[in-house]
Design an enzyme around this catalytic site. Structure first.
Site, PDB file in Angstrom:
ATOM      1  N   ASP A  16       0.886  -1.148   0.000  1.00 56.26           N
ATOM      2  CA  ASP A  16       0.000   0.000   0.000  1.00 56.26           C
ATOM      3  C   ASP A  16       0.938   1.215   0.000  1.00 56.26           C
ATOM      4  O   ASP A  16       2.136   1.079   0.271  1.00 56.26           O
ATOM      5  CB  ASP A  16      -0.878  -0.048   1.256  1.00 56.26           C
ATOM      6  N   ASP A  18      -0.018   5.136   0.975  1.00 60.02           N
ATOM      7  CA  ASP A  18      -0.225   6.105   2.062  1.00 60.02           C
ATOM      8  C   ASP A  18      -0.279   5.395   3.418  1.00 60.02           C
ATOM      9  O   ASP A  18      -1.114   4.515   3.616  1.00 60.02           O
ATOM     10  CB  ASP A  18      -1.540   6.867   1.849  1.00 60.02           C
ATOM     11  N   ASP A 172      -1.370  -0.600   6.131  1.00 64.81           N
ATOM     12  CA  ASP A 172      -1.497   0.076   7.430  1.00 64.81           C
ATOM     13  C   ASP A 172      -2.943   0.232   7.851  1.00 64.81           C
ATOM     14  O   ASP A 172      -3.222   0.576   8.991  1.00 64.81           O
ATOM     15  CB  ASP A 172      -0.865   1.473   7.370  1.00 64.81           C
TER      16      ASP A 172
END
Length: 199
Positions: A16, A18, A172
């Site tokens: 991922d 961001d 995250d």
């Protein structure tokens, strides 16, 4: 701090962007607050974190549901992205995760699967010094169904030529972790490995 490493079974790595490779969450949060504040919405960090990884337009749709507002999701989503772009030079790389990309570059296929938009995702990779390390990028512009739907990660696997079960995803956010598990991939939460943005 624990050391981040790959699963011995992994034959392809998907990251991922961001909050995983780039510490963009504080910048995104301030951008949302700046824009939503103009419309009288007091956007909480708790709500922001619950929607981590969800594209801007879908986020505004959720805000309308939760706050009872009737914002134009497309317009306000684009406003937020423009505000974010104005501030994005403030982001920092998340070293333990970025180091993993550099360590396995050329050894295993690597892709980035993000809920962000294509152009800004490349700009982010440039700011954190990874533009030359990433060949495959699947963004919000490339899928019908954003995370928590597995489409983003399944497309990454397809482009890497690696079976989903042999892909390790680094994430995250909860939507991304759900997407990785739904895709049948090895899901790794990176927030145990660095000081994360807190509500």
């Amino acid at each position: 701090m624990k050391t981040l490493d790959i699963n011995p079974k992994a034959k392809g790595l998907i990251f991922d962007l961001d909050g995983t490779l780039a510490d963009t969450m504080p910048v995104h949060f301030v951008a949302y607050q700046n824009i939503l504040g103009k419309y009288g919405v007091d956007y909480s960090a708790k709500m922001f974190l619950a929607l981590a990884g969800v594209p801007a337009i879908e986020t505004i749709e959720r805000i309308n549901e939760v706050y009872g507002t009737s914002l134009n999701a497309e317009e306000v989503g684009h406003e937020k992205e423009a505000e974010y772009e104005r501030m994005m030079h403030e982001m920092k790389p998340i070293e333990p995760v970025v180091n993993l990309v550099k360590q396995y570059h050329g050894k295993l296929p690597i892709a980035v699967g993000t809920g962000g938009y294509h152009r800004l995702a490349w700009k982010t990779l440039e700011i954190i010094g990874l533009k030359d390390y990433i060949e495959i990028l699947v963004s919000a512009n490339d899928v019908q169904n954003p995370k928590p739907h597995p489409e983003t990660f399944l497309r990454c696997a397809e482009q890497m030529g690696v079976a989903p079960a042999d892909c390790q995803v680094f994430e995250d956010g909860e939507p991304g972790m759900i997407a990785a598990r739904e895709a049948g991939m090895i899901a790794t939460l990176v927030t145990d490995y660095y000081d994360v943005f807190k509500a």
